[in-house]
Design a protein around this motif. Structure first.
Motif, PDB file in Angstrom:
ATOM      1  N   HIS A  31      -3.401  13.261  -0.781  1.00 33.58           N
ATOM      2  CA  HIS A  31      -3.463  12.860   0.622  1.00 33.58           C
ATOM      3  C   HIS A  31      -2.116  13.083   1.313  1.00 33.58           C
ATOM      4  N   GLU A  82      -2.987  11.126   6.452  1.00 36.62           N
ATOM      5  CA  GLU A  82      -4.316  10.813   5.923  1.00 36.62           C
ATOM      6  C   GLU A  82      -4.305   9.476   5.193  1.00 36.62           C
ATOM      7  N   TYR A  83      -3.250   9.238   4.433  1.00 36.42           N
ATOM      8  CA  TYR A  83      -3.157   7.978   3.690  1.00 36.42           C
ATOM      9  C   TYR A  83      -3.027   6.795   4.649  1.00 36.42           C
ATOM     10  N   GLY A 141      -7.973   2.210   8.182  1.00 41.19           N
ATOM     11  CA  GLY A 141      -9.433   2.127   8.144  1.00 41.19           C
ATOM     12  C   GLY A 141      -9.905   0.892   7.398  1.00 41.19           C
ATOM     13  N   ASN A 142      -9.283   0.605   6.259  1.00 39.43           N
ATOM     14  CA  ASN A 142      -9.639  -0.596   5.496  1.00 39.43           C
ATOM     15  C   ASN A 142      -9.325  -1.862   6.286  1.00 39.43           C
ATOM     16  N   MET A 159      -6.333   5.883   5.880  1.00 42.39           N
ATOM     17  CA  MET A 159      -7.118   5.123   4.910  1.00 42.39           C
ATOM     18  C   MET A 159      -6.753   3.639   4.954  1.00 42.39           C
ATOM     19  N   VAL A 160      -5.454   3.357   5.003  1.00 39.62           N
ATOM     20  CA  VAL A 160      -5.007   1.960   5.050  1.00 39.62           C
ATOM     21  C   VAL A 160      -5.491   1.286   6.329  1.00 39.62           C
ATOM     22  N   ASP A 212       0.829  -1.208   0.000  1.00 42.10           N
ATOM     23  CA  ASP A 212       0.000   0.000   0.000  1.00 42.10           C
ATOM     24  C   ASP A 212       0.864   1.258   0.000  1.00 42.10           C
ATOM     25  N   TYR A 249       1.660   4.641  -2.750  1.00 43.81           N
ATOM     26  CA  TYR A 249       1.898   6.021  -2.307  1.00 43.81           C
ATOM     27  C   TYR A 249       3.266   6.557  -2.725  1.00 43.81           C
TER      28      TYR A 249
END
Length: 273
Positions: free
Chosen positions: A69, A73-74, A80-81, A77-78, A54, A59
């Motif tokens: 992002h 923030e990125y 969060g998934n 996201m990772v 990821d 990125y």
């Protein structure tokens, strides 16, 4: 942050893996019956290793993503998934989880070779290491929260970053001779992903004894490193794995989590650390 050029292998994405698990769940139910399948699913240990691709493939090599992002923030996201995937597995009956935290990504031979701020000393790619640390810290916080929220949720989380960093910087302390350069590859630190003729390159370097090296190729540690860390995951100390190790998750049938104690305040059972 500056985008870098590195090669990252194709992998099965997380959503696809969850769909594959649904197929396994269905097959188990057909074979064992609903009760038997639920028992097996609840007793299984779900080992999750996620994040490297990821950050390296999604990125660091993607200037558009970097513009959209900020690193924090990125990472969110990772994580969060990943959190959503854990919740889905929990809802399907999963209770015991193992996690491999990220290594110091910037110290991979491929990242050293691609480091835009590199020098003759071969410093690690600091931005990549920062992403890995941010990911590991966020994962630790999420797991602590889930342990409070989900009854019966138990996990083994590793400190792979510190564990591997120590062997990279002090290889002889652990029986290795080389911590920076890969055994197989080309270019600086053998960080170009050409081992075995990858990327249509037939001329590559190969060391005499991979057991002397921390890194096998530009991205992957050697088998000896994996063996050592597998042992640490299995029954290692809290310095590298906790609050449970994998052995405890597999063989202790009556582990008590924080959530269990909240549900049963009169229980005098102590959690194993």
């Amino acid at each position: 942050m500056v985008a870098v050029a590195i090669g990252v292998a194709q992998v099965i994405d997380l959503k696809t893996q969850l769909k594959n698990f649904e197929a396994v769940e269905k097959a188990l139910t057909e074979k064992l019956g609903e009760k038997g399948a639920k028992k097996l699913i609840s007793e299984a240990v779900y080992f999750i290793s996620i994040g490297s691709n990821d950050y390296m493939g999604g990125y660091l090599v993607n200037p558009t993503m970097q513009q959209l992002h900020h690193p924090e923030e990125y990472v969110g996201m990772v994580i969060g998934n990943l959190t959503q995937a854990i919740q889905e597995l929990y809802e399907k009956g999963g209770r015991k989880f193992g996690f491999l935290s990220l290594s110091p990504l910037g110290c991979l031979p491929a990242l050293r070779a691609a480091n835009p701020k590199g020098n003759e000393e071969g410093g690690c790619f600091e931005e990549a290491c920062a992403l890995a640390l941010a990911h590991n810290n966020a994962l630790k916080a999420v797991l602590t929260s889930l342990e409070h929220l989900f009854k019966g949720f138990k996990y083994c989380n590793s400190n792979f970053y510190v564990w591997l960093e120590d062997r990279i910087n002090n290889p002889s302390k652990y029986g290795f001779k080389e911590g920076m350069n890969a055994c197989c590859g080309t270019g600086p630190f053998r960080g170009l992903f050409t081992c075995g003729g990858t990327n249509k390159v037939t001329d590559y370097q190969l060391c005499d004894n991979a057991d002397d090296y921390v890194w096998w190729d530009s991205f992957h540690p050697t088998e000896r490193i994996h063996e050592q860390f597998a042992k640490a995951l299995w029954d290692g100390p809290l310095d590298y794995v906790g609050p449970y190790n994998l052995q405890q998750l597999f063989f202790f049938n009556k582990l008590t989590s924080i959530a269990d104690l909240v549900d049963d305040p009169e229980s005098d059972t102590q959690q194993i650390y």
